[in-house]
Design an enzyme around this catalytic site. Sequence first.
Site, PDB file in Angstrom:
ATOM      1  CB  SER A  44      -9.889  16.088  54.499  1.00  8.29           C
ATOM      2  OG  SER A  44      -8.733  15.887  53.700  1.00  8.29           O
ATOM      3  CG  ASP A 270      -9.338  18.135  46.017  1.00 11.58           C
ATOM      4  OD1 ASP A 270      -8.646  17.136  46.301  1.00 11.58           O
ATOM      5  OD2 ASP A 270     -10.499  18.286  46.457  1.00 11.58           O
ATOM      6  CG  HIS A 273     -10.074  15.460  49.285  1.00  9.83           C
ATOM      7  ND1 HIS A 273     -10.094  16.826  49.112  1.00  9.83           N
ATOM      8  CD2 HIS A 273      -9.670  15.242  50.572  1.00  9.83           C
ATOM      9  CE1 HIS A 273      -9.735  17.422  50.252  1.00  9.83           C
ATOM     10  NE2 HIS A 273      -9.466  16.478  51.137  1.00  9.83           N
TER      11      HIS A 273
END
Length: 553
Positions: A44, A270, A273
């Site tokens: 990601s 979060d 990231h």
Amino acid sequence: MDVKKFSEILTIVLWLVGGILMLTAVAHAAPNPNFHIYIAYGQSNMAGNGDIVPSEDQDKYKDKFLMLASHNANASQRSGKTNQSIKTGEWYTAIPPMFHPFENLSPADYFGRAMVDSLPGVTVGIIPVAIGAVSIRAFDKDQYESYFKGDGKDIMSWGWPKDYDNNPPGRILELAKKAKEVGVIKGFIFHQGESDGTDDNWRRTVYKTYKDIIDALDLDENEVPFVAGELLQEGNNCCGSKNGGIAQLKNNFKKFGLASSKGLQGNGKDPYHFGRAGVIELGRRYCSEMLKLIDKTIDPDAPPVNLVDPSQSTVPDEPPEEYGPYTDPIEIPGKVQAENYNKGGANKAYYDLNKGNEGGKLRKDDVDIYQPNMGIVVGYCQKGEWLKYTVNVAADGEYEISANVAGENGTGSLTLYMDDQPIGTEMANTGKGFDAFEVVSGGKASLKAGEHELKIEITNDWIDIDYVEFKAVSAGTDGLALPLNLMTEAESSFAIMDLQGRVISVIKARNMREAVEKMKNNVMSDIAPKGVYFVVSNPGTKNQKMQKVVRYE
């Protein structure tokens, strides 16, 4: 024949001829060396989690920064951040989001922009293939199917892998093959590890995902670096402790860089990231590492990359080199310098197991030529490699063979072939080191006068070769050492002898004066050092004549 019908036929013929010529032109086109292409893959953070600011991220670099679309996406699918639809396998201006239409800013975006800024004259292309939350197994051609059926089945249900026909490594390879036709695959940037432990097994798999592509594209690990990025380590992070394992990837790769995440902030939402600022800086750090590892040479003669169709930016190939001697046929008796192997390219004039010239000297072929504490030599020689030479044997006779070689452990060796027939005996290095060249004997061989093809074949790893030498074996004639075959030579043949009565060479001349002049003009400079020699006409006969010549270099 009906004029109209004739015109139709002529049109078809001209169309076919034009098509053939066009295909010929394409077949003889080479990738543009100023189009640098990078493969970007991972999970990601590579796919893109930074906020996009269209006014800053989508316009400035459109003339120098491209992406090779890894999936189809309608304009309406692309988060409203661009009105550009994309189609798999086509080149487009690189504007975020590059990876999936629902994602955001990637380190690859600002990596490419920084590379463009750092290398004026270069166009940068990105092959973007990344999937959030996946294990490294999703990129292993031998594990991705079982992974998506097992641990990764939830990710499969999300639909992301479908963009790559459920085969991420296959999509990377498919696009890389297409990209290699128009540009140069310069390196890989990689960000993954949050979903795995970064242990030895993970590191081996990461390397395998790279090596499988390198091998399939027939690329050289020494020329295509791999730069990995560290995981988020500031603030409330999930995985900063894994960065030590990522750093150890340096032991798996021949050319490796590490983009540090030190000081880069997360997105505040979060623990996984990076935020926008962190994504941008991480991309620039990828660039800094890559610049340390790649060849940054710009070809001033290459055309600009056509942004609409990069295939129109290829460079016409030079016609293939004709097979033949590097300069002139090498005279025997004399020395065959190892680096003067024939022209003609791989598998015709030579066979070399390594891509590229490790020593970087003299020639652009794959043969490894370098310069130790003496002259230029061929090195890094491995079993099975070979080199070919066009030689001209002056006269029928027996010749002593030797070679000036070096190596360690006394294991590296070579054998010789003349016109595909073995001659002499195997010659091995003495094992005193790669800078300790010594002459070793290769026995004797009976050779026929005229032009021949000599082949040096490596029979054991490793040996470095300076030269192979052939000396005519002499036989006594009226107190002189002469090859037996010279006794029947015509008046136009002259033997060149040293003070020991050994025949150094045979030359052609119309008379003694011309033969002497050839000696004074250094005809023999590659064979004999400065010294005193004799020129002998009608050798071995009652009409034999001899003249002393002092030759200066």
